[in-house]
Motif scaffolding. Structure first.
Motif, PDB file in Angstrom:
ATOM      1  N   ASP A   1       8.918  21.806  -9.853  1.00 53.81           N
ATOM      2  CA  ASP A   1       7.617  22.460 -10.686  1.00 53.81           C
ATOM      3  C   ASP A   1       6.587  21.746 -10.905  1.00 53.81           C
ATOM      4  N   VAL A   2       5.436  22.568 -10.880  1.00 52.04           N
ATOM      5  CA  VAL A   2       4.051  21.862 -10.893  1.00 52.04           C
ATOM      6  C   VAL A   2       4.064  20.766 -12.048  1.00 52.04           C
ATOM      7  N   SER A   3       4.617  21.428 -13.077  1.00 52.70           N
ATOM      8  CA  SER A   3       4.564  20.533 -14.425  1.00 52.70           C
ATOM      9  C   SER A   3       5.213  19.134 -14.464  1.00 52.70           C
ATOM     10  N   ILE A   4       6.397  18.988 -13.516  1.00 56.37           N
ATOM     11  CA  ILE A   4       6.941  17.858 -13.296  1.00 56.37           C
ATOM     12  C   ILE A   4       6.535  17.064 -12.112  1.00 56.37           C
ATOM     13  N   GLN A   5       5.763  17.585 -11.375  1.00 56.16           N
ATOM     14  CA  GLN A   5       5.291  16.952  -9.996  1.00 56.16           C
ATOM     15  C   GLN A   5       4.736  15.580 -10.596  1.00 56.16           C
ATOM     16  N   ALA A   6       3.631  15.911 -11.434  1.00 53.72           N
ATOM     17  CA  ALA A   6       2.739  14.716 -11.918  1.00 53.72           C
ATOM     18  C   ALA A   6       3.625  13.494 -12.529  1.00 53.72           C
ATOM     19  N   GLN A   7       4.729  13.893 -13.137  1.00 54.11           N
ATOM     20  CA  GLN A   7       5.460  12.875 -13.867  1.00 54.11           C
ATOM     21  C   GLN A   7       5.971  12.111 -12.836  1.00 54.11           C
ATOM     22  N   VAL A   8       6.685  12.669 -11.626  1.00 54.14           N
ATOM     23  CA  VAL A   8       7.386  11.883 -10.926  1.00 54.14           C
ATOM     24  C   VAL A   8       6.386  11.146  -9.810  1.00 54.14           C
ATOM     25  N   VAL A   9       5.333  11.587  -9.529  1.00 57.17           N
ATOM     26  CA  VAL A   9       4.266  10.847  -8.709  1.00 57.17           C
ATOM     27  C   VAL A   9       3.687   9.629  -9.733  1.00 57.17           C
ATOM     28  N   ASN A  10       3.427   9.801 -11.190  1.00 60.29           N
ATOM     29  CA  ASN A  10       3.052   8.907 -11.946  1.00 60.29           C
ATOM     30  C   ASN A  10       4.364   7.561 -12.049  1.00 60.29           C
ATOM     31  N   LEU A  11       5.255   7.966 -12.081  1.00 63.77           N
ATOM     32  CA  LEU A  11       6.634   7.220 -12.013  1.00 63.77           C
ATOM     33  C   LEU A  11       6.690   6.362 -10.789  1.00 63.77           C
ATOM     34  N   LEU A  12       6.519   7.055  -9.345  1.00 61.04           N
ATOM     35  CA  LEU A  12       6.332   6.258  -8.217  1.00 61.04           C
ATOM     36  C   LEU A  12       5.378   5.210  -8.163  1.00 61.04           C
ATOM     37  N   ASP A  13       4.109   5.565  -8.816  1.00 57.69           N
ATOM     38  CA  ASP A  13       3.061   4.989  -8.909  1.00 57.69           C
ATOM     39  C   ASP A  13       3.367   3.660  -9.555  1.00 57.69           C
ATOM     40  N   ASP A  14       3.663   3.710 -11.065  1.00 54.70           N
ATOM     41  CA  ASP A  14       4.249   2.550 -11.643  1.00 54.70           C
ATOM     42  C   ASP A  14       5.395   1.647 -11.129  1.00 54.70           C
ATOM     43  N   LEU A  15       6.185   2.267 -10.310  1.00 53.06           N
ATOM     44  CA  LEU A  15       7.106   1.529  -9.715  1.00 53.06           C
ATOM     45  C   LEU A  15       6.809   0.745  -8.733  1.00 53.06           C
ATOM     46  N   LYS A  16       5.506   1.245  -7.942  1.00 58.42           N
ATOM     47  CA  LYS A  16       4.999   0.324  -6.843  1.00 58.42           C
ATOM     48  C   LYS A  16       4.353  -0.934  -7.403  1.00 58.42           C
ATOM     49  N   GLU A  17       3.824  -0.677  -8.393  1.00 55.12           N
ATOM     50  CA  GLU A  17       3.209  -1.804  -9.117  1.00 55.12           C
ATOM     51  C   GLU A  17       4.200  -2.807  -9.690  1.00 55.12           C
ATOM     52  N   GLU A  18       4.975  -2.443 -10.433  1.00 56.61           N
ATOM     53  CA  GLU A  18       5.962  -3.089 -11.201  1.00 56.61           C
ATOM     54  C   GLU A  18       6.737  -3.882 -10.298  1.00 56.61           C
ATOM     55  N   LEU A  19       7.239  -3.135  -9.198  1.00 58.13           N
ATOM     56  CA  LEU A  19       8.223  -3.929  -8.020  1.00 58.13           C
ATOM     57  C   LEU A  19       7.554  -4.225  -6.818  1.00 58.13           C
ATOM     58  N   ASN A  20       6.244  -4.270  -6.672  1.00 58.75           N
ATOM     59  CA  ASN A  20       5.639  -4.655  -5.376  1.00 58.75           C
ATOM     60  C   ASN A  20       6.062  -3.813  -4.057  1.00 58.75           C
ATOM     61  N   LEU A  21       6.446  -2.381  -4.248  1.00 62.79           N
ATOM     62  CA  LEU A  21       6.906  -1.610  -3.283  1.00 62.79           C
ATOM     63  C   LEU A  21       5.773  -1.068  -2.275  1.00 62.79           C
TER      64      LEU A  21
ATOM     65  N   GLU B   1       0.800  -1.132   0.095  1.00 60.07           N
ATOM     66  CA  GLU B   1       0.111   0.149  -0.077  1.00 60.07           C
ATOM     67  C   GLU B   1       1.121   1.300  -0.017  1.00 60.07           C
ATOM     68  N   THR B   2       0.095   2.350  -0.171  1.00 57.93           N
ATOM     69  CA  THR B   2       0.820   3.634  -0.189  1.00 57.93           C
ATOM     70  C   THR B   2       0.173   4.179   1.116  1.00 57.93           C
ATOM     71  N   LEU B   3       0.681   4.784   2.085  1.00 52.54           N
ATOM     72  CA  LEU B   3       0.239   5.409   3.182  1.00 52.54           C
ATOM     73  C   LEU B   3       0.577   7.021   3.231  1.00 52.54           C
ATOM     74  N   GLY B   4      -0.232   7.741   2.863  1.00 51.58           N
ATOM     75  CA  GLY B   4       0.097   9.271   2.812  1.00 51.58           C
ATOM     76  C   GLY B   4       0.078   9.930   3.996  1.00 51.58           C
ATOM     77  N   LEU B   5       1.278  10.588   4.478  1.00 45.80           N
ATOM     78  CA  LEU B   5       1.097  11.473   5.785  1.00 45.80           C
ATOM     79  C   LEU B   5       1.209  12.685   5.458  1.00 45.80           C
ATOM     80  N   VAL B   6      -0.041  13.468   5.813  1.00 51.21           N
ATOM     81  CA  VAL B   6       0.092  14.874   5.622  1.00 51.21           C
ATOM     82  C   VAL B   6      -0.055  15.810   6.773  1.00 51.21           C
ATOM     83  N   GLY B   7       0.137  16.958   6.679  1.00 49.25           N
ATOM     84  CA  GLY B   7      -0.100  17.936   7.707  1.00 49.25           C
ATOM     85  C   GLY B   7       0.878  19.385   7.566  1.00 49.25           C
TER      86      GLY B   7
END
Length: 334
Positions: free
Chosen positions: A191-211, A47-53
């Motif tokens: 930059d905001v334009s890059i943020q979505a790319q990095v988040v999508n990469l993390l999400d893809d890696l989570k599925e691919e590598l069972n993170l 899972e991904t647990l988000g910690l916000v504040g």
């Protein structure tokens, strides 16, 4: 799969991290900054647990204390049923292969004097994984995995943009093939334009590598996008924890409600009609937190009990363990 049937990968119990306040010639301790104060939660495998504040609430300190990069003052951290807080440095080094971190600032977290090959390959060398040739091939694989050209292996960090540097940091975190990663505000410096790319990469890696991720951030829209569950932190304490849908649609803590009301709506008509919760006053000092509920000086619903009694962190999910809240008046918002 039901939440209580999932496998717990990381278990945090009453974790505290206090930083001493020293004064005088003899540097005597006169107090402590209560950066993290008795937080308890589980992180399930996969899972991904988000910690916000808000900034300064103790999110990053909590992440580093879980990884034992900062030694906890009190409490316990279990990783795959192994208690970490009592391990020696040599024992902890073995566990670190499976627990890694992505740092917030891609400009400060990469050594400018080292090539990409050295930066990404360093964890492999530290943990004695493979020989020189196999490490080089592994580095090239990792560069491709995060969307960078493997021929960049001999280049230096200053030759890359912020988004590319963060991809390098992600590749370094993946080098030892970990199962758990703390992503410490990995997009806040981009930059905001890059943020979505990095988040999508993390999400893809989570599925691919069972993170499994602990995703620390203050951007609620990104947290909602990537997280399975969300924990809300205020002044060193977890005040609410549930699945993403519940936290964003049926929040039971006034602080969570205030955070969500600050998310802009990309519709001028709806934005003008909606009710905003404006928090009054400043965040109290973690060196001198308020009595009772820590949020009561800024809470519009605070009563006498809130000023005097620390609220119990309790299950409001009908005993399912799916919605935890620390508020005396949580029932009023159900």
């Amino acid at each position: 799969m039901e939440e209580n049937s999932k496998e717990v990968l990381v278990q945090v119990k009453n974790l505290k991290k206090y930083f001493p306040i020293l004064r005088g010639v003899l540097r005597r301790q006169v107090g402590a900054v209560q950066a993290v104060d008795s937080i308890t939660f589980d992180i399930f495998r996969g899972e991904t647990l988000g910690l916000v504040g808000e900034s300064g609430c103790g999110k990053s300190t909590a992440g580093r204390a879980i990884l034992q990069l900062l030694k906890p003052t009190e409490g316990q951290v279990f990783f795959e049923d192994q208690e970490l807080t009592n391990l020696s440095k040599a024992e902890m080094r073995k566990v670190r292969r499976d627990m890694q971190i992505i740092f917030q600032d891609p400009f400060a977290s990469l050594n400018p004097r080292m090539t990409l090959g050295s930066i990404i390959g360093e964890p492999l060398q530290i943990h004695n994984i493979g020989d020189a040739d196999s490490r080089k091939e592994r580095v090239k694989e990792l560069l491709e995995l995060v969307g960078l050209n493997p021929y960049y292996i001999n280049r230096y960090p200053h030759e890359f943009s912020g988004g590319q540097r963060q991809r390098i940091g992600i590749a370094r975190a993946l080098a030892t093939n970990p199962s758990f990663i703390v992503a410490d505000e990995p997009i806040s410096a981009l930059d905001v334009s890059i943020q979505a790319q990095v988040v999508n990469l993390l999400d893809d890696l989570k599925e691919e590598l069972n993170l499994t991720y602990l995703f620390i951030a203050h951007d609620l829209s990104m947290v909602r996008y990537i997280s399975d569950r969300v924990a809300v932190m205020y002044l060193g304490r977890i005040v609410e924890l549930s699945d993403e849908s519940t936290v964003f649609n049926k929040p039971l803590h006034p602080y969570t409600q205030a955070l969500l009301s600050a998310i802009p709506i990309p519709d001028p008509v709806l934005e003008e009609k909606r009710h905003r919760t404006i928090l009054e006053g400043d965040v109290p000092s973690p060196a001198d937190p308020p009595s009772g509920c820590r949020f009561h000086p800024r809470c519009r619903y605070a009563t006498e009990i809130c000023e005097e009694v620390d609220p119990e962190y309790r299950d409001m999910g009908n005993g399912s363990g799916e919605h935890w809240v620390a508020c005396h008046h949580a029932e009023d918002f159900m």
